[in-house]
Design an enzyme around this catalytic site. Structure first.
Site, PDB file in Angstrom:
ATOM      1  CD  GLU A 264      38.245  44.805  55.672  1.00 41.66           C
ATOM      2  OE1 GLU A 264      39.176  44.412  56.407  1.00 41.66           O
ATOM      3  OE2 GLU A 264      37.673  46.044  55.822  1.00 41.66           O
ATOM      4  CB  CYS A 298      40.795  37.138  57.899  1.00 41.07           C
ATOM      5  SG  CYS A 298      39.595  38.000  58.675  1.00 41.07           S
TER       6      CYS A 298
HETATM    7  N1  LIG Z   1      40.165  40.754  56.080  1.00 40.47           N
HETATM    8  C1  LIG Z   1      38.889  40.180  56.336  1.00 40.47           C
HETATM    9  O1  LIG Z   1      37.988  40.812  56.758  1.00 40.47           O
HETATM   10  C2  LIG Z   1      39.035  38.642  55.456  1.00 40.47           C
HETATM   11  C3  LIG Z   1      37.771  38.098  56.058  1.00 40.47           C
HETATM   12  C4  LIG Z   1      37.665  36.600  55.489  1.00 40.47           C
HETATM   13  C5  LIG Z   1      38.550  36.190  54.670  1.00 40.47           C
HETATM   14  N2  LIG Z   1      39.647  37.129  54.115  1.00 40.47           N
HETATM   15  C6  LIG Z   1      40.793  36.468  53.343  1.00 40.47           C
HETATM   16  O2  LIG Z   1      40.078  35.764  52.566  1.00 40.47           O
HETATM   17  C7  LIG Z   1      40.996  34.694  51.961  1.00 40.47           C
HETATM   18  C8  LIG Z   1      40.312  33.073  52.231  1.00 40.47           C
HETATM   19  O3  LIG Z   1      39.131  33.315  51.132  1.00 40.47           O
HETATM   20  P1  LIG Z   1      39.008  32.777  49.811  1.00 40.47           P
HETATM   21  O4  LIG Z   1      39.936  31.711  49.811  1.00 40.47           O
HETATM   22  O5  LIG Z   1      38.054  32.746  49.570  1.00 40.47           O
HETATM   23  O6  LIG Z   1      39.598  33.911  49.083  1.00 40.47           O
HETATM   24  P2  LIG Z   1      40.078  34.247  47.506  1.00 40.47           P
HETATM   25  O7  LIG Z   1      40.598  35.436  47.190  1.00 40.47           O
HETATM   26  O8  LIG Z   1      40.367  33.083  46.858  1.00 40.47           O
HETATM   27  O9  LIG Z   1      38.443  34.397  47.167  1.00 40.47           O
HETATM   28  C9  LIG Z   1      37.823  35.423  47.532  1.00 40.47           C
HETATM   29  C10 LIG Z   1      36.649  35.664  46.404  1.00 40.47           C
HETATM   30  O10 LIG Z   1      37.340  36.182  45.267  1.00 40.47           O
HETATM   31  C11 LIG Z   1      37.036  35.184  44.119  1.00 40.47           C
HETATM   32  N3  LIG Z   1      37.835  35.058  43.237  1.00 40.47           N
HETATM   33  C12 LIG Z   1      38.764  33.930  43.230  1.00 40.47           C
HETATM   34  N4  LIG Z   1      39.767  33.938  42.323  1.00 40.47           N
HETATM   35  C13 LIG Z   1      39.574  35.043  41.518  1.00 40.47           C
HETATM   36  C14 LIG Z   1      40.131  35.762  40.643  1.00 40.47           C
HETATM   37  N5  LIG Z   1      40.961  35.172  39.965  1.00 40.47           N
HETATM   38  N6  LIG Z   1      39.444  37.008  40.149  1.00 40.47           N
HETATM   39  C15 LIG Z   1      38.707  37.434  40.775  1.00 40.47           C
HETATM   40  N7  LIG Z   1      37.858  37.017  41.805  1.00 40.47           N
HETATM   41  C16 LIG Z   1      38.319  35.807  42.236  1.00 40.47           C
HETATM   42  C17 LIG Z   1      36.463  33.925  44.758  1.00 40.47           C
HETATM   43  O11 LIG Z   1      35.287  33.488  43.970  1.00 40.47           O
HETATM   44  C18 LIG Z   1      35.815  34.422  45.939  1.00 40.47           C
HETATM   45  O12 LIG Z   1      34.449  35.204  45.815  1.00 40.47           O
HETATM   46  C19 LIG Z   1      41.943  34.720  53.207  1.00 40.47           C
HETATM   47  O13 LIG Z   1      43.336  35.181  52.686  1.00 40.47           O
HETATM   48  C20 LIG Z   1      41.469  35.410  54.400  1.00 40.47           C
HETATM   49  O14 LIG Z   1      42.403  35.941  55.136  1.00 40.47           O
HETATM   50  C21 LIG Z   1      39.933  38.373  54.816  1.00 40.47           C
HETATM   51  N1  LIG Z   2      36.318  36.705  61.557  1.00 43.20           N
HETATM   52  C1  LIG Z   2      36.354  37.693  60.585  1.00 43.20           C
HETATM   53  C2  LIG Z   2      36.194  37.273  59.283  1.00 43.20           C
HETATM   54  C3  LIG Z   2      37.651  37.117  58.810  1.00 43.20           C
HETATM   55  O1  LIG Z   2      37.765  35.674  58.192  1.00 43.20           O
HETATM   56  C4  LIG Z   2      35.115  38.827  61.037  1.00 43.20           C
HETATM   57  O2  LIG Z   2      34.824  38.548  62.053  1.00 43.20           O
HETATM   58  O3  LIG Z   2      34.862  39.523  60.195  1.00 43.20           O
END
Ligand SMILES: NC(=O)c1ccc[n+]([C@@H]2O[C@H](COP(=O)([O-])OP(=O)(O)OC[C@H]3O[C@@H](n4cnc5c(N)ncnc54)[C@H](O)[C@@H]3O)[C@@H](O)[C@H]2O)c1
Ligand SMILES: N[C@@H](CC=O)C(=O)O
Length: 498
Positions: A264, A298
């Site tokens: 996701e 997101c």
């Molecule tokens: N599609 C969805 O359902 C959804 C929901 C929530 C957040 N998001 C996305 O998440 C992002 C924001 O969250 P974030 O900043 O925590 O994302 P991120 O990718 O930086 O981190 C997510 C997770 O990955 C880990 N991580 C970070 N660097 C890593 C590496 N080099 N190797 C492995 N793991 C690593 C982090 O510690 C964390 O647990 C946004 O792009 C957002 O759109 C998507």
């Molecule tokens: N709002 C989203 C999380 C994304 O950042 C959800 O409902 O899953």
């Protein structure tokens, strides 16, 4: 000496929900190498507490524990697993206030939003508790003489989950409840920024009777831990929510062990407003779709595309409403937007605004001298945004709204699809033909028409293109943790109608 961690514990009705250890095989665990990391309240930049950074052998020990516990967990009947999950659900609900307080302190979101997330997160536990009882196989009309054919569903095995900081509780329960209901043990690696919600969930899972080794929370250097989880062949499924950048990395790192991947990833949601809309109604909806969780969502409306005939009026209502938003510490009352997660997020938002201005956008709002602290970002609206700007191309994950005008449906479809992302899109119009045309043409996994709220347990949540793989929630969310086993029962003698 009073530290913020004693203050946090004192704020809780049940201080045992605030744990500063990893949770492996039913035991609260410190890092064997003595490494630690501080966790900060983003509103004040004060340390709330610490977490241990586990060593490689400790991550492997979590996999050993999960492997051993799997034998009994998968052998339980689905209704027995359901009972444990419902007990977990009840405990999450009963401790909602404490969980919300922990979340606001580590994530920054306003307390009412944190309460909402606890409720939202709990709802997935209840949903999957019940769905676990419906993992039906099928009977296949046989093409082989004297044989019966069919399928049964079996748990995929140990499931690892890597989760983000923006929804520290619900992004765990949406994955973990599905895996647990399917009969899989779980190893969660939460974001280091927001570990305490995950650890409180572990405490409640233990109280709910989820056995040792079945729900583990590991902590450590993210790149280090993820590499071990990806390389570990006993982990059969990896579910990740986070950025597309890290998602790509995990695909590469999991290639050698050919895991089941659910991803996701990031979004870049268009919010399309048709010419028939009341500009005020549409502007207020766009405000909700943009500024929840201070834009760190997101699903946040990243590009607001408004028909030229109502654009100026829309912008007026949007800016008026935006100016009324309150920004502050999420623990105070009447706050709409809390802080961003850390200083780098503020710097990224500022860079996106500067880039847009340098390329010709008009800026409204966003007087950063009014920000109540270092990690806060005052809401900004940019009009006249174009595909050359970062605000168009990148997910800004901040209270930065990019707005532009369009003239035809075909033009807005092209604009909306002009991104590598494909998570969610919003359409605001009451014209049924336009709704159908746009809904079918938008390259997104989720399209919400005349509604900001679109998520919840019954729906398949997920994206297309570089927003991810697989779906969470809904009737199919549990399939991410199930294998289909086909069987052919041959030589049965004469089986009529098989
Ligand atoms: N599609 C969805 O359902 C959804 C929901 C929530 C957040 N998001 C996305 O998440 C992002 C924001 O969250 P974030 O900043 O925590 O994302 P991120 O990718 O930086 O981190 C997510 C997770 O990955 C880990 N991580 C970070 N660097 C890593 C590496 N080099 N190797 C492995 N793991 C690593 C982090 O510690 C964390 O647990 C946004 O792009 C957002 O759109 C998507
Ligand atoms: N709002 C989203 C999380 C994304 O950042 C959800 O409902 O899953």
């Amino acid at each position: 000496m009073t530290t913020l961690s004693t203050t946090l514990a004192k704020r809780l009705e049940d201080p045992r929900l605030f744990r500063q250890y990893a949770y492996v095989n039913g035991k609260w665990t410190h890092g064997e190498g003595g490494r630690e990391e501080a966790v900060y309240d983003p509103a004040t930049n004060e340390a709330i507490g610490h977490i241990p950074l586990l060593e490689a052998e400790q991550i492997t020990a979590a996999v050993d524990a999960a492997e051993a516990a799997f034998v009994q967990w998968r052998a339980l009947r689905a209704d027995e697993r359901c009972e444990r999950l419902l007990a977990w659900y009840d405990l999450i609900q009963a401790n909602r206030e404490d969980l919300a307080t922990i979340m606001t302190l580590e994530q920054g979101k306003p307390l009412p939003d944190a309460r909402g997330e606890v409720q939202y997160g709990a709802s997935f536990v209840r949903w999957f508790a019940e769905e676990g009882k419906r993992t039906y196989g099928e009977t296949i009309p046989s093409h082989i003489p004297n044989a019966s054919l069919g399928t049964i569903k079996e748990p995929v095995g140990i499931a690892a989950m890597i989760t983000p900081w923006n929804f520290p509780l619900a992004m765990i329960t949406r994955k973990a409840a599905a895996a647990l209901a399917a009969g899989c043990p779980v190893i969660v690696k939460p974001a280091n920024e927001t570990p305490y919600s995950a650890l409180a969930l572990a405490e409640l899972a233990e109280r709910a009777g989820i056995p040792a080794g079945i729900f583990n929370v590991v902590l450590g250097d993210p790149a280090e831990v993820s590499k071990i989880l990806c390389a570990e062949s006993r982990i059969r499924a990896l579910s990740f929510t986070g950025s597309t950048r890290v998602g790509r990395l995990l695909i590469e790192q999991s290639a050698n062990t050919v895991k089941r991947l659910s991803l996701e990833l990031g979004g870049n949601a268009p919010f399309i407003v048709g010419p028939d809309m009341d500009p005020k109604e549409a502007a207020f909806a766009a405000i909700d779709a943009k500024f929840q969780t201070a834009g760190q969502d997101c699903l946040a409306a990243n590009r607001i595309l408004v028909h030229e005939s109502i654009h100026d009026e829309f912008v007026e209502h949007f800016s008026e409403r935006m100016a009324a938003l309150t920004v502050g510490n999420g623990l105070q009352s009447e706050i709409d937007l809390g802080p961003l997660i850390h200083r780098q997020a503020v710097e990224k938002a500022a860079a996106i605004v500067d880039d847009a201005i340098s390329k010709g956008a008009t800026v409204i709002g966003g007087d950063q001298s009014q920000a109540p602290g270092e990690n806060f970002f005052m809401p900004v609206m940019l009009t006249g945004v174009t595909p050359k700007m970062k605000v168009w191309r990148e997910e800004n994950f901040a209270p930065v709204a990019g707005i532009t005008a369009y003239s035809t449906d075909d033009e807005v479809i092209e604009m909306a699809n002009d991104t590598e992302y494909g998570l969610a899109a919003y359409i605001y119009t009451h014209d049924i033909r336009r709704i159908w045309k746009l809904m079918r043409a938008l390259e997104y996994g989720m399209v919400s028409v005349n509604s900001v709220k679109m998520t919840g347990p019954p729906v398949p949540f997920g994206g297309v293109k570089q927003s991810g793989l697989g779906r969470e929630g809904g009737a199919t969310g549990i399939d991410e943790y199930l294998e289909t086993k086909y069987y052919c029962l041959g030589a049965l003698g004469s089986v009529s109608g098989s």
